[in-house]
Motif scaffolding. Structure first.
Motif, short mmCIF file in Angstrom:
data_model
loop_
_atom_site.label_atom_id
_atom_site.label_comp_id
_atom_site.label_asym_id
_atom_site.label_seq_id
_atom_site.Cartn_x
_atom_site.Cartn_y
_atom_site.Cartn_z
N ARG A 13 0.83 -1.21 0.00
CA ARG A 13 0.00 0.00 0.00
C ARG A 13 0.86 1.25 0.00
O ARG A 13 0.57 2.22 -0.70
CB ARG A 13 -0.91 0.02 1.22
CG ARG A 13 -2.10 -0.88 1.09
CD ARG A 13 -3.02 -0.76 2.27
NE ARG A 13 -4.12 -1.70 2.14
CZ ARG A 13 -4.62 -2.41 3.13
NH1 ARG A 13 -4.15 -2.27 4.35
NH2 ARG A 13 -5.61 -3.24 2.91
N ALA A 14 1.93 1.24 0.78
CA ALA A 14 2.81 2.41 0.85
C ALA A 14 3.43 2.69 -0.52
O ALA A 14 3.55 3.85 -0.94
CB ALA A 14 3.89 2.20 1.90
N LYS A 15 3.82 1.64 -1.23
CA LYS A 15 4.40 1.82 -2.56
C LYS A 15 3.38 2.39 -3.53
O LYS A 15 3.69 3.27 -4.33
CB LYS A 15 4.94 0.49 -3.09
CG LYS A 15 6.20 0.03 -2.41
CD LYS A 15 6.67 -1.30 -2.96
CE LYS A 15 7.88 -1.80 -2.22
NZ LYS A 15 8.30 -3.14 -2.68
N LEU A 16 2.15 1.88 -3.47
CA LEU A 16 1.10 2.38 -4.36
C LEU A 16 0.77 3.84 -4.06
O LEU A 16 0.56 4.63 -4.98
CB LEU A 16 -0.17 1.53 -4.22
CG LEU A 16 -0.22 0.26 -5.05
CD1 LEU A 16 -1.44 -0.56 -4.69
CD2 LEU A 16 -0.23 0.57 -6.53
N VAL A 17 0.72 4.18 -2.79
CA VAL A 17 0.44 5.57 -2.41
C VAL A 17 1.51 6.49 -2.98
O VAL A 17 1.22 7.54 -3.55
CB VAL A 17 0.33 5.71 -0.88
CG1 VAL A 17 0.36 7.17 -0.46
CG2 VAL A 17 -0.93 5.05 -0.38
N ALA A 18 2.76 6.08 -2.85
CA ALA A 18 3.86 6.90 -3.36
C ALA A 18 3.82 7.01 -4.88
O ALA A 18 4.07 8.08 -5.44
CB ALA A 18 5.20 6.30 -2.92
N ARG A 19 3.48 5.91 -5.55
CA ARG A 19 3.47 5.91 -7.01
C ARG A 19 2.39 6.82 -7.58
O ARG A 19 2.61 7.52 -8.57
CB ARG A 19 3.25 4.49 -7.54
CG ARG A 19 3.35 4.44 -9.06
CD ARG A 19 3.00 3.10 -9.65
NE ARG A 19 3.63 2.00 -8.98
CZ ARG A 19 3.21 0.73 -9.10
NH1 ARG A 19 2.17 0.44 -9.84
NH2 ARG A 19 3.82 -0.23 -8.47
N TYR A 20 1.22 6.83 -6.96
CA TYR A 20 0.09 7.58 -7.51
C TYR A 20 -0.15 8.92 -6.81
O TYR A 20 -1.15 9.58 -7.08
CB TYR A 20 -1.19 6.74 -7.41
CG TYR A 20 -1.22 5.59 -8.39
CD1 TYR A 20 -1.57 5.79 -9.72
CD2 TYR A 20 -0.90 4.30 -7.99
CE1 TYR A 20 -1.60 4.75 -10.62
CE2 TYR A 20 -0.93 3.24 -8.87
CZ TYR A 20 -1.28 3.47 -10.19
OH TYR A 20 -1.31 2.43 -11.07
N ALA A 21 0.72 9.34 -5.94
CA ALA A 21 0.49 10.56 -5.15
C ALA A 21 0.33 11.80 -6.03
O ALA A 21 -0.62 12.57 -5.84
CB ALA A 21 1.63 10.76 -4.16
#
Length: 99
Positions: A13-21
């Protein structure tokens, strides 16, 4: 101790949040301030983003055990680990109170 799958899920989830921020922020700005037609399109695009790219879905977990509850933000660990580490003198500047 939390299951490894739960810890891995939070990392994902943390990676996805960073990718789509950036994309999410740009779309939200259009929704807030754009023309109604543009805002509608931006809202549709926001809905197409992965659910886990929303920062609301992230949950703080203890760095040592993965415990989701009793999390102390300042130290990044759960209350139980904090108490043990403080008692053992592993956290600088923290000592047990006595009065």
């Amino acid at each position: 101790m939390a299951k490894e799958s739960m810890k891995a899920r939070e990392v994902k989830r943390a990676k996805l949040v960073a990718r789509y921020a950036e994309k999410r922020a740009a779309l939200k700005q259009i929704v807030r301030t754009g023309e109604p037609a543009d805002a509608f399109e931006a809202a549709q695009k926001l809905q197409e983003l992965p659910k886990n790219s929303n920062p609301i879905r992230m949950h703080n977990r203890c760095k040592l055990t993965g415990r989701p509850k009793g999390y102390i933000r300042q130290f990044g660990i759960s209350r139980i680990q904090f108490r043990e580490m403080a008692s053992n003198g592993l956290i600088p500047g923290v000592k047990k109170a006595s009065w």
